[in-house]
Design a protein around this motif. Structure first.
Motif, PDB file in Angstrom:
ATOM      1  N   LYS A  96       0.819  -1.215   0.000  1.00  0.00           N
ATOM      2  CA  LYS A  96       0.000   0.000   0.000  1.00  0.00           C
ATOM      3  C   LYS A  96       0.851   1.262   0.000  1.00  0.00           C
ATOM      4  O   LYS A  96       0.419   2.306  -0.479  1.00  0.00           O
ATOM      5  N   ILE A  97       2.054   1.187   0.570  1.00  0.00           N
ATOM      6  CA  ILE A  97       2.957   2.336   0.661  1.00  0.00           C
ATOM      7  C   ILE A  97       4.307   1.955   0.056  1.00  0.00           C
ATOM      8  O   ILE A  97       4.837   0.878   0.332  1.00  0.00           O
ATOM      9  N   TYR A  98       4.856   2.863  -0.747  1.00  0.00           N
ATOM     10  CA  TYR A  98       6.169   2.653  -1.362  1.00  0.00           C
ATOM     11  C   TYR A  98       7.047   3.851  -1.028  1.00  0.00           C
ATOM     12  O   TYR A  98       6.680   4.993  -1.313  1.00  0.00           O
ATOM     13  N   TYR A  99       8.208   3.585  -0.426  1.00  0.00           N
ATOM     14  CA  TYR A  99       9.171   4.627  -0.084  1.00  0.00           C
ATOM     15  C   TYR A  99      10.270   4.586  -1.138  1.00  0.00           C
ATOM     16  O   TYR A  99      10.948   3.564  -1.303  1.00  0.00           O
ATOM     17  N   VAL A 100      10.442   5.679  -1.882  1.00  0.00           N
ATOM     18  CA  VAL A 100      11.461   5.739  -2.925  1.00  0.00           C
ATOM     19  C   VAL A 100      12.816   5.957  -2.252  1.00  0.00           C
ATOM     20  O   VAL A 100      13.032   6.984  -1.602  1.00  0.00           O
ATOM     21  N   LEU A 101      13.712   4.998  -2.403  1.00  0.00           N
ATOM     22  CA  LEU A 101      15.033   5.105  -1.779  1.00  0.00           C
ATOM     23  C   LEU A 101      15.977   5.984  -2.583  1.00  0.00           C
ATOM     24  O   LEU A 101      16.576   6.896  -2.040  1.00  0.00           O
ATOM     25  N   ASP A 102      16.111   5.681  -3.884  1.00  0.00           N
ATOM     26  CA  ASP A 102      17.041   6.448  -4.698  1.00  0.00           C
ATOM     27  C   ASP A 102      16.929   6.044  -6.160  1.00  0.00           C
ATOM     28  O   ASP A 102      16.261   5.074  -6.491  1.00  0.00           O
TER      29      ASP A 102
END
Length: 106
Positions: A96-102
């Motif tokens: 449901k949630i995606y954290y963009v690392l790089d």
């Protein structure tokens, strides 16, 4: 057998909640930001489902430039993600949630 991690990798893996993982994506739209999941081309993540750190956006900050004797000079950093760039993301909350690392280079 011990439950203690025997490597740094195992220690990090134990900290990641169930249903989480690394995902690769490609930016399909810059504004509003949309990222297509590489392993699932039909899935595009955008809006409230994306968490993007400041270093992957255009933002204003202040700096000191000693050679020009400038202090607290306002500078705009142009570093927003652009169409076609590949990124690595962390998937949370069962997708449901995606954290963009790089960005991914190459």
């Amino acid at each position: 057998m011990s439950d203690k991690p025997t490597s740094l990798k195992q220690a990090f893996q134990q900290m990641i909640p169930e249903g989480s993982g690394l995902i690769r994506g490609i930016v399909t739209n810059a504004s509003p930001l949309s990222i297509q999941i590489i392993n699932n081309p039909k899935m595009v993540v955008s809006g409230a489902n994306l968490v993007v750190p400041r270093h992957l956006t255009d933002y204003e900050t202040t700096c000191t430039i000693a050679a020009a004797d400038l202090h607290n000079a306002a500078v705009t950093i142009h570093n927003a993600l652009t169409v076609g760039e590949k990124v690595t993301m962390l998937r949370f909350s069962g997708g449901k949630i995606y954290y963009v690392l790089d960005r991914v280079v190459g």
